[in-house]
Design a protein around this motif. Sequence first.
Motif, short mmCIF file in Angstrom:
data_model
loop_
_atom_site.label_atom_id
_atom_site.label_comp_id
_atom_site.label_asym_id
_atom_site.label_seq_id
_atom_site.Cartn_x
_atom_site.Cartn_y
_atom_site.Cartn_z
N ARG A 189 -6.91 29.59 4.65
CA ARG A 189 -5.91 29.25 3.63
C ARG A 189 -6.34 29.89 2.32
O ARG A 189 -7.42 29.62 1.81
CB ARG A 189 -5.82 27.74 3.47
N LEU A 190 -5.50 30.78 1.79
CA LEU A 190 -5.83 31.56 0.60
C LEU A 190 -4.87 31.22 -0.53
O LEU A 190 -3.66 31.23 -0.35
CB LEU A 190 -5.72 33.05 0.92
N GLU A 191 -5.45 30.93 -1.70
CA GLU A 191 -4.64 30.63 -2.88
C GLU A 191 -5.47 30.94 -4.11
O GLU A 191 -6.55 30.38 -4.29
CB GLU A 191 -4.21 29.17 -2.88
N GLY A 192 -4.97 31.86 -4.96
CA GLY A 192 -5.76 32.28 -6.11
C GLY A 192 -7.05 32.91 -5.64
O GLY A 192 -7.07 33.87 -4.88
N ASN A 193 -8.19 32.34 -6.08
CA ASN A 193 -9.51 32.77 -5.61
C ASN A 193 -10.05 31.89 -4.49
O ASN A 193 -11.10 32.16 -3.93
CB ASN A 193 -10.52 32.75 -6.76
N ALA A 194 -9.35 30.82 -4.19
CA ALA A 194 -9.87 29.82 -3.26
C ALA A 194 -9.70 30.26 -1.80
O ALA A 194 -8.68 30.83 -1.43
CB ALA A 194 -9.18 28.48 -3.47
N VAL A 195 -10.71 29.97 -1.01
CA VAL A 195 -10.70 30.25 0.42
C VAL A 195 -11.07 28.98 1.16
O VAL A 195 -12.17 28.45 0.99
CB VAL A 195 -11.71 31.36 0.80
N ASP A 196 -10.16 28.44 1.95
CA ASP A 196 -10.38 27.24 2.73
C ASP A 196 -10.03 27.52 4.18
O ASP A 196 -9.37 28.52 4.49
CB ASP A 196 -9.53 26.08 2.21
N PHE A 197 -10.44 26.63 5.07
CA PHE A 197 -10.14 26.81 6.48
C PHE A 197 -9.52 25.55 7.08
O PHE A 197 -9.88 24.43 6.71
CB PHE A 197 -11.40 27.19 7.26
#
Length: 243
Positions: free
Chosen positions: A232-240
Amino acid sequence: MGREASIDKSRGDAPLKPGKRVYAIGDVHGCDKQLKKLLKRIRKDLEGYEGKSHLVFLGDYIDRGPDSRGVIDRLIAGGLPGDKQHFLIGNHEVAMLQAFEGKALGWLAYGGIETLESYGVDKKALFAHPSIKKLLKAHLPPEHLEFFQSLKHSKRIGDYLFVHAGIRPGVPLEKQKERDLVWIRDDFLKSKKDHGVTVVHGHTITSKPQVKKNRIAVDTGCYATGTLTAVRLEGNAVDFITS
């Protein structure tokens, strides 16, 4: 879902502009039950989100797992989460399409048998049949063939490039060869070059998703581990998110 890492911001702005979110799903390989769970979790994650959202599939929908046909049925039925959906081609789809043209008999050795079984081909009949091409033409629904033939090799969103396997380091993005995009491995994985984009890819199985300065890997080997992963990508954030 948990925060895993943030992308290096040395190039300046965030990889994605505000108001945009991207989910990219790794290699499904016939794991329809896990895909159903993961899509449900992505849909839940999108509740209340007011920006634009993209859903990217990184290829290898078929082979090895138990229900390749079910996966394709689900993908072409519509109703998937996200405002836009993007479907990329993996090396397994390339091999299947080559087999459809009578050019890749080796496809059976790394997953084609399970795929044909999911389309109703009896395993005993499979080995007795003289033509894999004819079997595919007899059992593959036209809408499935159309889906496979429509798959793209890459998708760029912001400063992310989505491909199945990777890119050839040092080669401009517009000059990448299609074969590398679906087959490359060591030369790409070992590279520490700044590609000008962050490459999001599947193809190479890792025990958990990986975040490097120049790439993000999300193939967690669902057919063997039971875990299907989306980044999951948003702005600079990277989550899974996992199934």
